[in-house]
Design a protein around this motif. Structure first.
Motif, PDB file in Angstrom:
ATOM      1  N   VAL A 124       0.852  -1.171  -0.187  1.00 31.29           N
ATOM      2  CA  VAL A 124      -0.021  -0.381   0.287  1.00 31.29           C
ATOM      3  C   VAL A 124       0.694   1.476  -0.214  1.00 31.29           C
ATOM      4  O   VAL A 124       1.985   1.270   0.726  1.00 31.29           O
ATOM      5  CB  VAL A 124      -0.690  -0.354   1.519  1.00 31.29           C
ATOM      6  CG1 VAL A 124      -1.824   1.043   1.301  1.00 31.29           C
ATOM      7  CG2 VAL A 124      -1.987  -1.498   0.441  1.00 31.29           C
ATOM      8  N   ARG A 125       0.807   2.311  -1.131  1.00 32.76           N
ATOM      9  CA  ARG A 125       1.279   3.343  -0.408  1.00 32.76           C
ATOM     10  C   ARG A 125       0.168   4.728  -0.651  1.00 32.76           C
ATOM     11  O   ARG A 125      -1.055   4.559  -0.222  1.00 32.76           O
ATOM     12  CB  ARG A 125       2.147   3.628  -2.279  1.00 32.76           C
ATOM     13  CG  ARG A 125       2.614   4.983  -2.558  1.00 32.76           C
ATOM     14  CD  ARG A 125       2.897   5.580  -3.520  1.00 32.76           C
ATOM     15  NE  ARG A 125       3.183   6.977  -3.651  1.00 32.76           N
ATOM     16  CZ  ARG A 125       4.142   7.206  -4.633  1.00 32.76           C
ATOM     17  NH1 ARG A 125       3.164   7.373  -5.970  1.00 32.76           N
ATOM     18  NH2 ARG A 125       4.411   8.279  -4.928  1.00 32.76           N
ATOM     19  N   VAL A 126       1.020   5.382   0.540  1.00 30.88           N
ATOM     20  CA  VAL A 126      -0.255   6.405   1.641  1.00 30.88           C
ATOM     21  C   VAL A 126       0.264   7.688   0.730  1.00 30.88           C
ATOM     22  O   VAL A 126       0.573   8.059   0.669  1.00 30.88           O
ATOM     23  CB  VAL A 126       0.126   6.324   3.187  1.00 30.88           C
ATOM     24  CG1 VAL A 126      -0.821   7.481   3.252  1.00 30.88           C
ATOM     25  CG2 VAL A 126      -0.610   5.060   3.052  1.00 30.88           C
ATOM     26  N   VAL A 127      -0.858   8.616   0.041  1.00 34.64           N
ATOM     27  CA  VAL A 127      -0.439   9.592  -0.531  1.00 34.64           C
ATOM     28  C   VAL A 127      -1.659  10.515   0.367  1.00 34.64           C
ATOM     29  O   VAL A 127      -2.789  10.298  -0.277  1.00 34.64           O
ATOM     30  CB  VAL A 127      -0.640   9.506  -2.032  1.00 34.64           C
ATOM     31  CG1 VAL A 127      -0.571  10.933  -3.025  1.00 34.64           C
ATOM     32  CG2 VAL A 127      -0.058   8.537  -2.766  1.00 34.64           C
ATOM     33  N   CYS A 128      -1.284  11.646   0.380  1.00 38.03           N
ATOM     34  CA  CYS A 128      -2.111  12.282   0.636  1.00 38.03           C
ATOM     35  C   CYS A 128      -2.761  11.909   2.445  1.00 38.03           C
ATOM     36  O   CYS A 128      -3.930  13.061   2.273  1.00 38.03           O
ATOM     37  CB  CYS A 128      -2.637  13.810   0.301  1.00 38.03           C
ATOM     38  SG  CYS A 128      -1.198  14.558  -1.025  1.00 38.03           S
ATOM     39  N   GLY A 129      -2.390  11.283   2.896  1.00 37.34           N
ATOM     40  CA  GLY A 129      -2.969  10.078   3.647  1.00 37.34           C
ATOM     41  C   GLY A 129      -4.394   9.189   3.162  1.00 37.34           C
ATOM     42  O   GLY A 129      -4.951   8.693   3.999  1.00 37.34           O
TER      43      GLY A 129
END
Length: 173
Positions: A158-163
């Motif tokens: 999983v990649r978290v981008v801007c929450g």
């Protein structure tokens, strides 16, 4: 289950990873990779240790040599983070040096065998510019080897981008 959570600085990756752990049963382990160099570092470590204790985490310090970590019982472990661990193994005289990536991946395999769930947080540092000064390219290459090797083995990435968590592999976030 093995989950890799990636993200840039202040992306929300740590909060997301912790939320995954809090959905699991006890015991919960927080594998801390930060080396304590001075009083400021020690104060930061203590603050985070107290915050995690309220969430029923047992903290295990592991700034080097994951292969030496022995968890007291099967449960869920959150390793925070591969960026620190890679730098420690690469540059600390007691670390693995040029064999940092393979030592970390071996340690992660041994650790995963001790857990019901292993959630690993890492930095996504490869979208930036080029031509870094000094030894940065060596560090980036080692971290890329660790991230890529772990992503290949992981059940979920999983990649978290801007929450916002974005699943690349495994169960949808």
């Amino acid at each position: 289950m093995l989950t890799l959570v990636l993200g840039g600085a202040a992306s929300g990756k740590s909060e997301y990873a912790e939320s995954l752990v809090l959905k699991t049963a006890l015991p919960r382990y927080y594998l801390a990779t930060m080396q304590v160099w001075d009083a400021e570092c020690a104060a930061r470590v203590e603050k985070h240790r107290q915050m995690r204790a309220k969430k029923q985490f047992e903290t295990v310090e592991c700034p080097l040599h994951l292969d030496a970590v022995r968890l007291p019982a099967r449960g869920t472990a959150l390793l925070e983070d591969l960026g620190n661990l890679t730098a420690n193994e690469l540059y600390d005289p007691a670390g693995a040096g040029e064999a940092a990536a393979s030592a970390i991946l071996d340690g992660l395999s041994q650790l995963a065998a001790q857990c019901e769930h292993l959630i690993v947080v890492s930095n996504e540092v490869f979208s930036g510019g080029a031509g870094y000064a000094g030894d940065t390219d060596r560090y980036l290459k080692a971290l890329a080897q660790v991230n890529n090797g772990l992503a290949a083995r992981a059940d979920a990435v999983v990649r978290v981008v801007c929450g916002i968590p974005v699943s690349y592999k495994g169960a949808k976030s």
